[in-house]
Design an enzyme around this catalytic site. Structure first.
Site, PDB file in Angstrom:
ATOM      1  N   THR A 329       0.830  -1.205   0.000  1.00 18.40           N
ATOM      2  CA  THR A 329       0.000   0.000   0.000  1.00 18.40           C
ATOM      3  C   THR A 329       0.861   1.250   0.000  1.00 18.40           C
ATOM      4  OG1 THR A 329      -0.118   0.370   2.397  1.00 18.40           O
ATOM      5  CG2 THR A 329      -1.673  -1.218   1.435  1.00 18.40           C
ATOM      6  N   ASP A 330       0.275   2.358  -0.427  1.00 18.24           N
ATOM      7  CA  ASP A 330       0.938   3.643  -0.252  1.00 18.24           C
ATOM      8  C   ASP A 330       1.030   3.923   1.248  1.00 18.24           C
ATOM      9  OD1 ASP A 330       2.137   6.071  -0.908  1.00 18.24           O
ATOM     10  OD2 ASP A 330       0.744   6.421  -2.572  1.00 18.24           O
ATOM     11  N   TRP A 331       1.794   4.928   1.595  1.00 20.58           N
ATOM     12  CA  TRP A 331       2.216   5.127   2.982  1.00 20.58           C
ATOM     13  C   TRP A 331       1.102   5.709   3.854  1.00 20.58           C
ATOM     14  CZ3 TRP A 331       5.337   2.328   0.822  1.00 20.58           C
ATOM     15  CH2 TRP A 331       6.647   2.096   1.219  1.00 20.58           C
TER      16      TRP A 331
END
Length: 611
Positions: A329-331
């Site tokens: 996932t993105d942060w």
């Protein structure tokens, strides 16, 4: 370019002095004669729940400037390296800081691998990074080049229209990365920049799906070392392609790092078009994927961020496109944070009402393997112990994550050769290749009055250009009135937003402020003027085109590279990677998901003059 330095043959054999090497008898998964799948199962069978959970977190890490392992970092809210690796059993890290030289970075890398080797199973660390080779001033999207060779941003690579240059860049970056132990690139970004106001266009290959797919594939081959039939392995850097399923169609051009930019909209019905570049990079062998923060609105898919979106990650990515690599996932989808002193909520768009535990369950159910920017290992362990996530589900992702470490050769030799790193990083021939790409990317948009190329006897007035460098091309003078030619370097406009972090993302209006335009007019009234614009977004250039004798677009080029082109020392070659709109009204009337949708653009995709 002559390939004289290659870290694939310049790595150490075995571990640094003082670090005992485990044997295949003690740890049978270390036997390189066994198939990777068998080695994965042998290791997985030995892992505790806590050790499996540590695999699932891919977060930020810093190094001390002298190459020592970092203590806790209150500025970024990061624990010490020891806590991450030994206590939390984590072994995937995005390196934030940069050392002044390759030797120091390599020393730090070997120290963290020694720490990992001291743990019960000795699972090596995988180090990743955001882009490091270019000129961006947005550390939220790309990090400073530091000692690495310097190249134009991806938009500039796209302006070269040359897949061979892009593949060469990937190969050079691969050698510099592997020299210091970086084995995962959190790039390329193959989103289509179909909304001119979107702040992340600079790291894309522009607006055209075919060109983006072609160049994205070349980028992957260069980084992964799979050019001309090469295989992924110990000399490779694994690419994490982003932002699936395409992050360009942002409502009003706002970015979903922030709540006001969370919606992705498709009024033109072109959702599938944004998948095309991903198909090309998957065909080239890309092994990891990062979904975007945004949530689709008005589509068949659930209106939740893509990292939580099962119909996108499992339905499209896994089942329709057949992707079996790592999905990270993105942060920061789970936990609230503080960035530069400002509270920053989790980017849990569409599921803000869920608890952190419920968000993790939904992410895993969607089909993701790792949580980017998170380190809440105890939370995941608790979910398994409470029966809300099964250990079998952990094993599905753990197999992918361990497989990648084995195929990168990290279990055979996680260490790097410090002296080789000192020679490879920033090597003269790699720097020269980057400078050649900078020159090739520069794009001449207008040219009136025959002021270019300028002669060596020209008196130059410069702003934003290194005066010492300019002195090698002409005589530098102090005022426009004394000059034969002025060269002004400008930045494409953007709006000032409410916080330091927001202002790293250049968003909002594409129109130059009046004071900037007035200054250009004042200089141009005194002397023929070249306006060179760092075009990180397709700005409204009409006022400059009406005033300046020439307008140039750049996406990362040194003063010398620019003056080489303006003086005719090298030919101007670049071509626009997107349309440049004529007006704000045209931008506002365009559909965010549709390429080339602004009415009557000032300059079209592919435009570029020659001298």
């Amino acid at each position: 370019m002559t390939d004289t330095i290659d870290t694939q043959t310049d790595t150490t054999a075995g571990s640094p002095a003082g670090t005992p090497a485990a044997s295949p008898e003690e740890r049978p998964w270390l036997d390189p004669r066994l198939p990777v799948a068998e080695r994965v199962e042998l290791l997985l069978g030995e892992m505790t729940l806590e050790e499996k959970a540590g695999l699932f977190f891919h977060t930020m890490m810093t190094m001390s400037p002298d190459g020592e392992l970092a203590d806790a970092n209150p500025q970024f809210g990061l624990p010490s390296t020891h806590e991450y690796v030994v206590e939390k059993h984590m072994n995937h890290f995005n390196l934030l800081s940069v050392a002044p030289d390759g030797r120091t970075m390599a020393q730090w890398h070997n120290r963290i691998q020694e720490l990992a080797a001291s743990t019960r199973l000795g699972i090596p660390v995988t180090i990743s990074t955001d882009p490091r080779h270019s000129f961006t001033d947005n550390p939220g999207a790309a990090l400073m080049a530091g000692p690495f060779s310097k190249w134009p941003e991806p938009l500039g690579l796209a302006a070269t229209r040359d897949a061979a240059i892009v593949e060469q860049f990937g190969d050079v970056a691969r050698r510099e990365y592997t020299a210091v132990g970086i084995r995962v690139a959190l790039h390329p970004q193959v989103d289509l920049a179909t909304e001119p106001r979107w702040s992340r266009a600079l790291q894309t290959f522009g607006e055209d799906a075919d060109l983006t797919g072609e160049l994205g594939a070349a980028y992957v081959r260069g980084f992964q070392g799979t050019t001309d039939g090469g295989t992924f392995g110990p000399g490779s850097v694994s690419t994490m392609v982003k932002h699936f399923p395409g992050g360009g169609p942002q409502k009003d051009g706002e970015d979903p790092h922030f709540a006001y930019g969370r919606e992705q909209v498709y009024p033109g019905g072109r959702f599938d078009l944004h998948l095309e570049p991903f198909k090309a990079v998957f065909a080239a062998g890309a092994r990891q994927v990062m979904p975007y923060y945004g949530m689709p609105v008005g589509t068949e898919h659930e209106e939740v961020g893509f990292g939580f979106n099962r119909s996108v990650l499992t339905g499209i990515l896994r089942e329709q496109l057949g992707f079996d690599g790592i999905v990270c996932t993105d942060w920061g989808l789970v936990s609230d944070a503080e960035i530069f002193g400002t509270p920053f909520p989790a980017r849990a768009w569409g599921v803000e009402h869920l608890t952190p535990e419920e968000r993790v369950v939904k992410i895993l159910d969607a089909g993701a393997d790792q949580l980017g920017g998170e380190s809440c290992v105890d939370l995941l362990i608790g979910l398994v112990r409470d029966g809300r996530v099964t250990e079998d589900r952990l094993d599905v992702s753990a197999r992918r994550l361990l497989r990648e470490k084995f195929e990168l050769g990290l279990f055979e030799d996680p260490y790097v050769d410090v002296e080789a790193a000192a020679a490879v990083v920033g090597a003269p021939e790699l720097v020269a290749a980057g400078e050649a790409a900078q020159r090739a990317s520069l794009t001449l948009l207008t040219h009136a009055g025959g002021v270019l190329p300028f002669a060596p006897t020209t008196k130059l007035y410069v702003e934003g250009v290194d005066a010492e460098v300019a002195g090698r091309y002409g005589t530098v003078v102090a005022t426009p009135a004394e000059a034969d030619l002025a060269v002004l370097r400008l930045h494409a406009p953007y709006e000032d937003r409410g916080s330091v972090f927001e202002n790293f993302f250049h968003a909002g209006s594409l129109e130059f402020p009046d004071d900037v335009l007035d200054h250009v007019r004042e200089v141009a009234a005194a002397v023929p003027t070249v306006a060179d614009v760092f075009l990180d977004r397709p700005a409204i250039l009409a006022p400059l085109a009406e005033t300046a004798a020439a307008v140039v677009a750049n996406w990362g080029a040194s003063s010398g590279a620019l003056l080489d082109v303006l003086s005719g020392a090298v030919p101007v070659q670049g071509r626009l990677p997107f349309d440049v709109p004529r007006s704000t009204a045209a931008v506002e009337a365009s559909r965010p998901d549709v390429p080339f949708d602004t009415e009557d653009p000032l300059f079209r995709f592919g435009h570029g003059l020659s001298l």
